[in-house]
Design a protein around this motif. Structure first.
Motif, PDB file in Angstrom:
ATOM      1  N   GLN A   1       0.832  -1.208   0.000  1.00 26.56           N
ATOM      2  CA  GLN A   1       0.000   0.000   0.000  1.00 26.56           C
ATOM      3  C   GLN A   1       0.870   1.263   0.000  1.00 26.56           C
ATOM      4  O   GLN A   1       0.531   2.271  -0.608  1.00 26.56           O
TER       5      GLN A   1
ATOM      6  N   ILE B   1      -2.982  -6.436  13.579  1.00 23.97           N
ATOM      7  CA  ILE B   1      -3.816  -7.643  13.526  1.00 23.97           C
ATOM      8  C   ILE B   1      -5.104  -7.379  14.287  1.00 23.97           C
ATOM      9  O   ILE B   1      -6.194  -7.764  13.862  1.00 23.97           O
ATOM     10  N   ARG B   2      -4.961  -6.713  15.401  1.00 19.74           N
ATOM     11  CA  ARG B   2      -6.125  -6.427  16.214  1.00 19.74           C
ATOM     12  C   ARG B   2      -7.157  -5.597  15.454  1.00 19.74           C
ATOM     13  O   ARG B   2      -8.311  -5.996  15.361  1.00 19.74           O
TER      14      ARG B   2
ATOM     15  N   MET C   1      -8.686  -7.606  12.324  1.00 18.36           N
ATOM     16  CA  MET C   1      -9.643  -8.661  12.668  1.00 18.36           C
ATOM     17  C   MET C   1     -10.866  -8.073  13.386  1.00 18.36           C
ATOM     18  O   MET C   1     -11.977  -8.568  13.227  1.00 18.36           O
TER      19      MET C   1
ATOM     20  N   PHE D   1     -13.131  -6.655  10.721  1.00 19.38           N
ATOM     21  CA  PHE D   1     -13.763  -7.736   9.963  1.00 19.38           C
ATOM     22  C   PHE D   1     -14.896  -8.386  10.769  1.00 19.38           C
ATOM     23  O   PHE D   1     -16.007  -8.560  10.260  1.00 19.38           O
TER      24      PHE D   1
ATOM     25  N   THR E   1     -12.134  -0.566   5.706  1.00 15.64           N
ATOM     26  CA  THR E   1     -10.986  -0.266   6.557  1.00 15.64           C
ATOM     27  C   THR E   1     -10.315  -1.542   7.072  1.00 15.64           C
ATOM     28  O   THR E   1      -9.091  -1.591   7.229  1.00 15.64           O
TER      29      THR E   1
ATOM     30  N   THR F   1      -9.985  -4.176   5.335  1.00 14.94           N
ATOM     31  CA  THR F   1      -9.160  -4.581   4.191  1.00 14.94           C
ATOM     32  C   THR F   1      -7.887  -3.738   4.130  1.00 14.94           C
ATOM     33  O   THR F   1      -6.798  -4.253   3.830  1.00 14.94           O
ATOM     34  N   GLU F   2      -8.027  -2.444   4.425  1.00 16.52           N
ATOM     35  CA  GLU F   2      -6.819  -1.614   4.466  1.00 16.52           C
ATOM     36  C   GLU F   2      -5.841  -2.116   5.514  1.00 16.52           C
ATOM     37  O   GLU F   2      -4.632  -2.207   5.268  1.00 16.52           O
TER      38      GLU F   2
ATOM     39  N   LEU G   1      -5.297  -4.995   6.716  1.00 11.73           N
ATOM     40  CA  LEU G   1      -4.572  -6.207   6.323  1.00 11.73           C
ATOM     41  C   LEU G   1      -3.290  -5.814   5.581  1.00 11.73           C
ATOM     42  O   LEU G   1      -2.223  -6.406   5.791  1.00 11.73           O
ATOM     43  N   GLY G   2      -3.404  -4.791   4.745  1.00  9.64           N
ATOM     44  CA  GLY G   2      -2.217  -4.305   4.047  1.00  9.64           C
ATOM     45  C   GLY G   2      -1.210  -3.646   4.982  1.00  9.64           C
ATOM     46  O   GLY G   2      -0.010  -3.604   4.671  1.00  9.64           O
TER      47      GLY G   2
ATOM     48  N   ILE H   1      -0.609  -4.748   8.097  1.00  9.77           N
ATOM     49  CA  ILE H   1       0.160  -5.857   8.695  1.00  9.77           C
ATOM     50  C   ILE H   1       1.275  -6.244   7.722  1.00  9.77           C
ATOM     51  O   ILE H   1       2.424  -6.451   8.118  1.00  9.77           O
ATOM     52  N   GLU H   2       0.906  -6.338   6.457  1.00 12.44           N
ATOM     53  CA  GLU H   2       1.869  -6.716   5.418  1.00 12.44           C
ATOM     54  C   GLU H   2       3.054  -5.746   5.373  1.00 12.44           C
ATOM     55  O   GLU H   2       4.221  -6.164   5.275  1.00 12.44           O
TER      56      GLU H   2
END
Lengths: 285, 285, 285, 285, 285, 285
Positions: C9, C36-37, C40, C43, C62, C64-65, C67-68, C70-71
């Protein structure tokens, strides 16, 4: 980076809501065999993958798929909780079937989530990220993935056998099929890397002449009476990795009895352990 | 039933005690890749094994061996803590090397165990028995065991590379060899059961015509732009289990956007979610 | 359903790898204030949301954002571990700076993940999904989200202040900005639902005449000497929700001392607790 | 320092003991929405509070109150367990209602506590102190407290709706009222500090020109097809904190695909990842 | 019900702040030997105590005291963190002592709590309420309390030996003295109930003629070679409870090898375990 | 090093399988009062024991015995699950008794283990190795062991009272007897070391003139009204350890109200806490 589509990967339909099945389905969300586990495991393996890029790509694809499976299951839990009882009213308790539903369901589905899924297992134990196996070793990770999909498919099959709701059976038939694929996929990835026999012993980058090769292919028995250990494919013939010959024998201790000596002063031990405690220690030794 | 011999399975010798290595060794005791895990995993698999008796016997043998490995490592930790500093005295802090030792070691080795091993990992996190994978499915269990021994050997190799203590290197050469054997042993057990391809999809007792076979061997892509997913052994050719042909394609949603409707009264939701909250909900819907 | 793009991102660059900063960054991945918190949490809130659909959509976007994010952080951890020491060799220990690095880093970055990120916090404690707050009450969830983004931004600011690596500072400036937005976003969502004052007391669907209104707006003091409790906005004036007037006073017990009586036979208590134990209980009562 | 009075803060009376309701009440003791959580959270916030003393005083007062609420609930659990069945005798199993009680209750109320409360939730999961949010940032802490009291009141309302025991309803009416107050109290404390808008973005001590302001007030969409994200109060108009203007747009990746390169020798990876493994890596790259 | 006084039970002074000692002190707050544990353990024992009221009163008194000890220690942690480094700036890393401090301290003291105490142990692991032992059996509980105070005093002594800060030593001298008292107090409570010998075997309300008395006072050996087990006070003479005579002997198995048979169809096992898998099972059995 | 015999230490027979009793028995396997706990506790105490060798030998003997007890209980769980229902079929739900069995049992016995034991307690919570108390202090460890056997015997007695299955009663009579012995054994070990009074205060190697003796034998009261604390054996007379005289009195704070001052800049606090936030702080102070 990631994107979403509000639609589900596969239809989720509940014909007859059942809060007990909602509780059971939680195992597939927050259980160690469940979808949070594989989703996060594949993501962390991908994000830390060193080596050929294609494994990272494959891991990302399937991790992304699994996120959609959590979504499907969370939807299934919410739908199964549609008509769940909200009270312990006496008329319900007097009805054995109705009473048993409230007794048997996960009360936190009422108390904590307001009739929705939670990241917990069928006992209500929250998922714990220590179960994300991502070792930095590609073959170990692939094996961890086959394992996860194996317990995952066993779980899905058990859920499938537990319910007779047509909608739920249809959804589970899809998930079982995906587990079939993913078991095959991770094994195929190992083949792609050269095959399971070549991969062993993992990590195969450690020179085997730096291990104690006397014990590298010996099946050891620990029978009280020193009997020969149980025989099988593991006790004779060429080893699975093709790098040795299996043997078997009862084991004897090669080390001595350890002696840690006395405790140090100021270490918080009792005087008797330190040796300054007077007669007790002397009497004993 | 079980028996003990006070001697160790293999000699444990520490030439130069190092409390930092004691901390690292804890991973092999209480880490998820460690010996408590395999010991207890094999025991629980054995105690719950249904089917041919010889697998139970083999599991018991190796579980019993692993108990002795915990013992060896616990001894190694205690010996590495022999000369650990017990205080933060100023002269030590002023000495960068000595200070760094106290700073870097697991303080609970002083505070909680009195210079002995604990069932925790290298970060001091206690081992948690949820990591005991025993699924009631023999093939899934064997795969879990190969996985455990793979991460276990990776850990042992990393510890081996970390130290230059001859005693510790000797002990680790033994443990690495045992992990070599155990990886081979569990794969051999799968062969003994008919082979890995036949075992798949696990559980192989579930009839595949009750899964959604359209998705059983399809590698699905989730690329944002709908590109074909990354190709490899997993995307074409006969599937690993020999029961299908791999295909691959981008995935599209097959389900609809889920609609959980309004919240029920008395469910603890906000009025706006229930529909009785006045204008807000109406305005929005 | 979800999709991925292999690109990040926002750019992640590490100018000078630092394994200690890798350890610190873990807090932003697997800490309770971490990504992560929030990922999840959003979600699970979305998947269980009942009521107006737009909140589900916003939550999904948000989540979904995140998750990026964490990446991005997992990539940052891996890059900071590039040159991490793999051994405790004497020359390193003798070098105070090098020694301190090995001593201070998370050893599991070597032992468990092979120089990659893990879903753990800066102490190495794995993230636990009990921190996913999704209550089924929209306003409570939005508040939980503002809270999460507040501790999240505090963490990001602390990490920003800790490092002087330009690449890391750039990445953190982005993440801090996103936390700014997300704090505003969740508060705006509460406004969108009618405002925070109207939302209180949460759940606002419960009729307040079924609570004990004598205590609904009273700030109670528990000072040993019965002093008036500390005054502030909370002790007088109209209550924040506009539905009462704040008062304040020292509290007195309104209940009696509880008496659970004797233990039942066969309940596993001592005889002295049951009343059958002879003279002791009689003597005392 | 602390003191006690053996009397309860408010009367606790159970008219008809019900072990299932005892299980449900556990959520209010050891659940994440429960009283141990708020009690300990307020104490740790108070003990670590830097800045104006009155917030410490207020936190201490309410923390002390919450300790008395745990006591009330523990008493309520014990009283609800008064007549709980202690055996699985056949006559009970044959009685569907009686059987369901034993089946549905927390068996550890018999086996572990001898018919008394435990610090666990309604699923029997022990409370874990990681849920004590005390960040060192006063505004973040106050928001965490409003959140805790919101989920706490939702829980109390759900328990109130679940039971028809007059004694329990009376106790819960008191606890619900206290949660009303505490939600108002913590919001009032934020007002007292200058108001929620001024507090944002938390921490407000970090200069916003050190964040990437392009992203500070932008609502980003992650729709697969690049659609504009869902609109609302959060997507246009002045930001909640009054320091910017909301915008919205679909997001595109700004970073590149990360490349972690090959694994280092001696890092425990497979040969294929290191590049020394022969043909495989070369074939693939 | 409870009250507070803003003053501390005993003075807490730190002469020279040391963030490493702050980390060590955390064990006395959130460790299993720490003050949260005894505080909550005594409270839960009191709240669930059935039988003579005076034990409840005594437990409440000391539980209330322990709450003040957590407060003292939390204050001590915050004071030890006064001058902690907030950054990894190069000049600090180049200074071995300064670098070692940052490396060695709990980074979450910076990142999560803003230089204040947390309910975690010296490794940063959060306290978990499963350690609250409250069994419903008064004698078992008192023994659990002596145990807790024993490990608690060992911990306090180790902390005392670790530091040379006069303020900290003074505080610890007080806490060590209180642990001395509390060990004596709980043993005195057992005397008050009739004495430890009379209390055994706990629970003493269970009739011993319903246990298998052949094994009630026999010290059993499990030596591999069937040797007589190690002798001591436990192997001969009157038993500690005065209700039997100690004997000792090597143990032999009295049970048979268990046979769980084949797995059931639809239970998720492999075909080979069920008996329907074709030749494999037959070949083996 | 360890050995096994496939036979059980004592016969395990289930006359009428009951999946609810299987769930209850799990407490004796994976509960904090259970056999994994004592087994691992004695092993870790033995492996770290410094001082007279005979205590190590005794600990090893009994640890080895307890391993066999886990095995017995795991067998008992599996046998109790023999006829457990695998589905929620409608005819079963309509049968109140049958329905209640499925509702009440641990669903993971179906879903996760395939009708076998797991290392979890009766609520399904996995055992966590933080409960292994091994302090490095011999007397503290022995007390921990008496405590463990006390709650263990209370648990076994409660299980015994819960069932009327003759096979299970017979097995439990054996286990209850062993708990009787082990309570006596660990107390005898303390006698062997010189006796409990001499052992106190633990650790007895710390010189009592380095504790604050004014508080070493004082029972302190914390009654809100300053009343004298409840009297008993603990408030007057010679202390249990014979080294002091018990006194009692109400406690007053000896310390001052702590003042942690303002927060540091760059520590992530709000401006109002730092003092740079403008008028707010000034207005308040």
């Amino acid at each position: 980076m990631y994107y979403n589509d509000p639609k589900l990967q596969y239809p989720v339909r509940v014909d007859k809501p059942n809060p007990l099945f909602a509780k059971a389905l939680q195992q597939a969300i927050g259980g160690i065999e469940g979808e949070i586990r594989v989703c996060m495991q594949y993501f962390f393996q991908a994000w830390g993958m060193r080596g050929p890029k294609k494994y990272r790509d494959m891991l990302l694809a399937t991790a992304t798929e699994e996120l959609g499976h959590i979504e499907m299951l969370a939807t299934a839990v919410a739908l199964n909780l549609e008509d769940a009882p909200l009270s312990l009213q006496e008329e319900v308790s007097a009805d054995p079937v109705g009473g048993a539903i409230l007794n048997g369901m996960n009360m936190r589905h009422i108390l904590s989530s307001g009739l929705a899924a939670m990241p917990v297992d069928a006992s209500g134990v929250p998922f714990d990220m220590s179960h994300i196996y991502a070792s930095g070793n590609g073959a170990a990770d692939m094996l961890a993935n086959v394992t996860a999909e194996s317990t995952g498919r066993a779980l899905a099959v058990r859920l499938y056998n537990m319910t007779d709701d047509p909608g739920m059976k249809d959804m589970l038939q899809f998930l079982i099929a995906r587990d079939t694929m993913h078991q095959n996929q991770w094994m195929a990835a190992i083949e792609d890397m050269g095959g399971i026999a070549e991969a062993l012993p993992i990590p195969n980058s450690h020179p085997q002449d730096e291990e104690n090769r006397e014990f590298s292919y010996a099946f050891l028995g620990f029978d009280k009476d020193g009997a020969q250990p149980v025989q099988g494919r593991w006790s004779s013939g060429t080893s699975f990795d093709g790098k040795g010959e299996f043997t078997s024998r009862p084991m004897q201790p090669l080390g001595e009895e350890p002696d840690l000596g006395l405790a140090r002063p100021k270490s918080g031990a009792q005087s008797a352990q330190i040796g300054s405690g007077g007669g007790i220690l002397n009497k004993i030794l």
